[in-house]
Motif scaffolding. Structure first.
Motif, PDB file in Angstrom:
ATOM      1  N   TYR A 109       0.816  -1.424   0.185  1.00  0.00           N
ATOM      2  CA  TYR A 109      -0.024  -0.016  -0.004  1.00  0.00           C
ATOM      3  C   TYR A 109       0.790   1.453  -0.080  1.00  0.00           C
ATOM      4  CZ  TYR A 109      -4.051  -3.046   0.873  1.00  0.00           C
ATOM      5  OH  TYR A 109      -4.674  -3.847   0.789  1.00  0.00           O
ATOM      6  N   ILE A 110       0.776   2.195  -0.840  1.00  0.00           N
ATOM      7  CA  ILE A 110       1.066   3.356  -0.903  1.00  0.00           C
ATOM      8  C   ILE A 110       0.158   4.756  -0.979  1.00  0.00           C
ATOM      9  CG2 ILE A 110       2.624   5.009  -2.411  1.00  0.00           C
ATOM     10  CD1 ILE A 110       4.148   2.258  -1.595  1.00  0.00           C
ATOM     11  N   HIS A 111       0.449   5.577   0.251  1.00  0.00           N
ATOM     12  CA  HIS A 111      -0.469   6.806   0.221  1.00  0.00           C
ATOM     13  C   HIS A 111      -0.979   7.228  -0.987  1.00  0.00           C
ATOM     14  CE1 HIS A 111      -1.928  10.521   1.533  1.00  0.00           C
ATOM     15  NE2 HIS A 111      -2.277  10.007   2.989  1.00  0.00           N
ATOM     16  N   PRO A 112      -2.341   7.650  -1.015  1.00  0.00           N
ATOM     17  CA  PRO A 112      -2.712   8.207  -2.554  1.00  0.00           C
ATOM     18  C   PRO A 112      -1.730   9.277  -2.740  1.00  0.00           C
ATOM     19  CG  PRO A 112      -4.480   7.642  -1.058  1.00  0.00           C
ATOM     20  CD  PRO A 112      -3.238   7.332  -0.324  1.00  0.00           C
ATOM     21  N   ASP A 113      -1.253  10.294  -2.062  1.00  0.00           N
ATOM     22  CA  ASP A 113      -0.569  11.345  -2.597  1.00  0.00           C
ATOM     23  C   ASP A 113       0.730  11.024  -3.085  1.00  0.00           C
ATOM     24  OD1 ASP A 113      -2.672  13.055  -1.222  1.00  0.00           O
ATOM     25  OD2 ASP A 113      -1.651  13.450   0.462  1.00  0.00           O
ATOM     26  N   TRP A 114       1.313   9.904  -2.757  1.00  0.00           N
ATOM     27  CA  TRP A 114       2.579   9.352  -3.192  1.00  0.00           C
ATOM     28  C   TRP A 114       2.485   8.260  -4.402  1.00  0.00           C
ATOM     29  CZ3 TRP A 114       6.806  11.765  -1.727  1.00  0.00           C
ATOM     30  CH2 TRP A 114       6.866  12.683  -0.843  1.00  0.00           C
ATOM     31  N   GLN A 115       1.266   7.692  -4.611  1.00  0.00           N
ATOM     32  CA  GLN A 115       1.260   6.919  -5.659  1.00  0.00           C
ATOM     33  C   GLN A 115       1.450   7.301  -7.177  1.00  0.00           C
ATOM     34  OE1 GLN A 115      -3.023   5.574  -5.641  1.00  0.00           O
ATOM     35  NE2 GLN A 115      -2.692   4.396  -3.495  1.00  0.00           N
ATOM     36  N   ARG A 116       2.098   6.315  -7.984  1.00  0.00           N
ATOM     37  CA  ARG A 116       2.493   6.820  -9.378  1.00  0.00           C
ATOM     38  C   ARG A 116       3.703   7.420  -9.244  1.00  0.00           C
ATOM     39  NH1 ARG A 116      -1.018   3.903 -12.104  1.00  0.00           N
ATOM     40  NH2 ARG A 116      -3.239   3.944 -11.912  1.00  0.00           N
ATOM     41  N   GLN A 117       4.784   7.318  -8.259  1.00  0.00           N
ATOM     42  CA  GLN A 117       5.798   8.049  -8.272  1.00  0.00           C
ATOM     43  C   GLN A 117       7.001   6.858  -8.218  1.00  0.00           C
ATOM     44  OE1 GLN A 117       5.900  11.399  -5.756  1.00  0.00           O
ATOM     45  NE2 GLN A 117       3.904  11.593  -5.565  1.00  0.00           N
ATOM     46  N   GLY A 118       6.646   5.624  -8.461  1.00  0.00           N
ATOM     47  CA  GLY A 118       7.900   4.489  -8.573  1.00  0.00           C
ATOM     48  C   GLY A 118       8.031   3.926  -7.127  1.00  0.00           C
ATOM     49  N   LEU A 119       7.192   4.368  -5.984  1.00  0.00           N
ATOM     50  CA  LEU A 119       7.543   3.781  -4.773  1.00  0.00           C
ATOM     51  C   LEU A 119       7.139   2.433  -4.446  1.00  0.00           C
ATOM     52  CD1 LEU A 119       6.555   6.718  -2.406  1.00  0.00           C
ATOM     53  CD2 LEU A 119       8.781   6.036  -3.127  1.00  0.00           C
ATOM     54  N   GLY A 120       5.938   1.863  -5.164  1.00  0.00           N
ATOM     55  CA  GLY A 120       5.309   0.582  -5.098  1.00  0.00           C
ATOM     56  C   GLY A 120       6.499  -0.342  -5.833  1.00  0.00           C
ATOM     57  N   GLU A 121       6.936   0.046  -7.082  1.00  0.00           N
ATOM     58  CA  GLU A 121       8.037  -0.660  -7.632  1.00  0.00           C
ATOM     59  C   GLU A 121       9.263  -0.840  -6.897  1.00  0.00           C
ATOM     60  OE1 GLU A 121      10.384  -0.414 -11.849  1.00  0.00           O
ATOM     61  OE2 GLU A 121       8.710   0.767 -11.786  1.00  0.00           O
ATOM     62  N   LEU A 122       9.777   0.363  -6.168  1.00  0.00           N
ATOM     63  CA  LEU A 122      10.888   0.214  -5.397  1.00  0.00           C
ATOM     64  C   LEU A 122      10.840  -0.685  -4.159  1.00  0.00           C
ATOM     65  CD1 LEU A 122      13.539   1.912  -4.866  1.00  0.00           C
ATOM     66  CD2 LEU A 122      12.515   3.486  -3.669  1.00  0.00           C
ATOM     67  N   ALA A 123       9.478  -0.682  -3.523  1.00  0.00           N
ATOM     68  CA  ALA A 123       9.254  -1.303  -2.361  1.00  0.00           C
ATOM     69  C   ALA A 123       9.238  -2.921  -2.872  1.00  0.00           C
ATOM     70  CB  ALA A 123       7.976  -1.132  -1.791  1.00  0.00           C
ATOM     71  N   TYR A 124       8.717  -3.146  -4.065  1.00  0.00           N
ATOM     72  CA  TYR A 124       8.659  -4.597  -4.577  1.00  0.00           C
ATOM     73  C   TYR A 124      10.160  -5.015  -4.600  1.00  0.00           C
ATOM     74  CZ  TYR A 124       8.953  -8.573  -7.143  1.00  0.00           C
ATOM     75  OH  TYR A 124       9.070 -10.058  -7.520  1.00  0.00           O
ATOM     76  N   CYS A 125      10.900  -4.209  -5.212  1.00  0.00           N
ATOM     77  CA  CYS A 125      12.335  -4.434  -5.804  1.00  0.00           C
ATOM     78  C   CYS A 125      13.091  -4.974  -4.561  1.00  0.00           C
ATOM     79  CB  CYS A 125      12.968  -3.382  -6.539  1.00  0.00           C
ATOM     80  SG  CYS A 125      12.310  -3.413  -8.309  1.00  0.00           S
ATOM     81  N   HIS A 126      12.879  -4.270  -3.323  1.00  0.00           N
ATOM     82  CA  HIS A 126      13.626  -4.408  -2.228  1.00  0.00           C
ATOM     83  C   HIS A 126      13.052  -5.637  -1.590  1.00  0.00           C
ATOM     84  CE1 HIS A 126      15.606  -2.909   1.358  1.00  0.00           C
ATOM     85  NE2 HIS A 126      14.752  -3.586   2.121  1.00  0.00           N
ATOM     86  N   LEU A 127      11.941  -5.916  -1.630  1.00  0.00           N
ATOM     87  CA  LEU A 127      11.383  -7.405  -1.245  1.00  0.00           C
ATOM     88  C   LEU A 127      11.941  -8.524  -1.876  1.00  0.00           C
ATOM     89  CD1 LEU A 127       7.742  -8.085  -0.324  1.00  0.00           C
ATOM     90  CD2 LEU A 127       9.053  -9.697  -1.742  1.00  0.00           C
TER      91      LEU A 127
END
Length: 180
Positions: A109-127
């Motif tokens: 989950y990524i806060h709506p204000d921070w979505q579509r900025q690559g954070l989900g992809e970054l978190a997944y790559c870390h995992l």
């Protein structure tokens, strides 16, 4: 405000810094609120208000989230605001580790204000990097309509449709797998 001067009259505000840190109990309340905010900010025809209410009626207790994330490998996405230097929890991801050499991604989950900025992809790559170091042969996820595109982009393949019933509502998802 912290600014850097590059040339006559030109000022630039330094960017926010992003960190992915292991989950700690001190983040449980923020995760609870973040989850609820994320669910209730979904604007998609497949997720009408009754379904969103079933998904998250209200923020769950910090204890609930602490127990849930403590039973898995979890990370928090923190952004340090460039002007105030405060750290803000803007997302989280976790993977269930009870399966022999296979991890099941439970939440992203990524806060709506921070979505579509690559954070989900970054978190997944870390995992994924962590999972490879642990010797996991594959990762799986029950992706929502909203996250299916991200997981497809990251190399996951849909195996089947899946459904979860909650408070009389059916939450559809897509069971997906990726070899590590």
């Amino acid at each position: 405000m912290v600014s850097l001067r590059f040339s006559i009259g030109q000022t630039v505000t330094p960017p926010n810094t992003i960190e992915i840190v292991p989950y700690q109990s001190k983040y449980a309340r923020e995760v609870s609120e973040l989850f609820h905010i994320c669910v209730h900010n979904i604007k998609h025809e497949r997720y009408p208000p009754p379904l969103l209410d079933a998904w998250s009626q209200a923020p769950r207790s910090a204890k609930h989230w602490h127990l849930r994330l403590s039973r898995s490998q979890a990370w928090i996405i923190l952004v340090t605001d460039a002007t105030s230097f405060t750290k803000i929890c803007v997302g989280f991801i976790n993977v269930e580790t009870d399966f022999h050499h296979r991890g099941d991604i439970d939440s992203l989950y990524i806060h709506p204000d921070w979505q579509r900025q690559g954070l989900g992809e970054l978190a997944y790559c870390h995992l994924e990097s962590w999972a490879r170091l642990q010797g996991y042969s594959s990762l799986s996820v029950d992706a929502s309509y909203l996250s299916k595109g991200l997981f497809t982009k990251m190399g996951f393949t849909q195996v089947q449709r899946s459904y979860q019933q909650k408070l009389g509502q059916v939450l559809p998802s897509f069971y997906m797998i990726k070899k590590c």
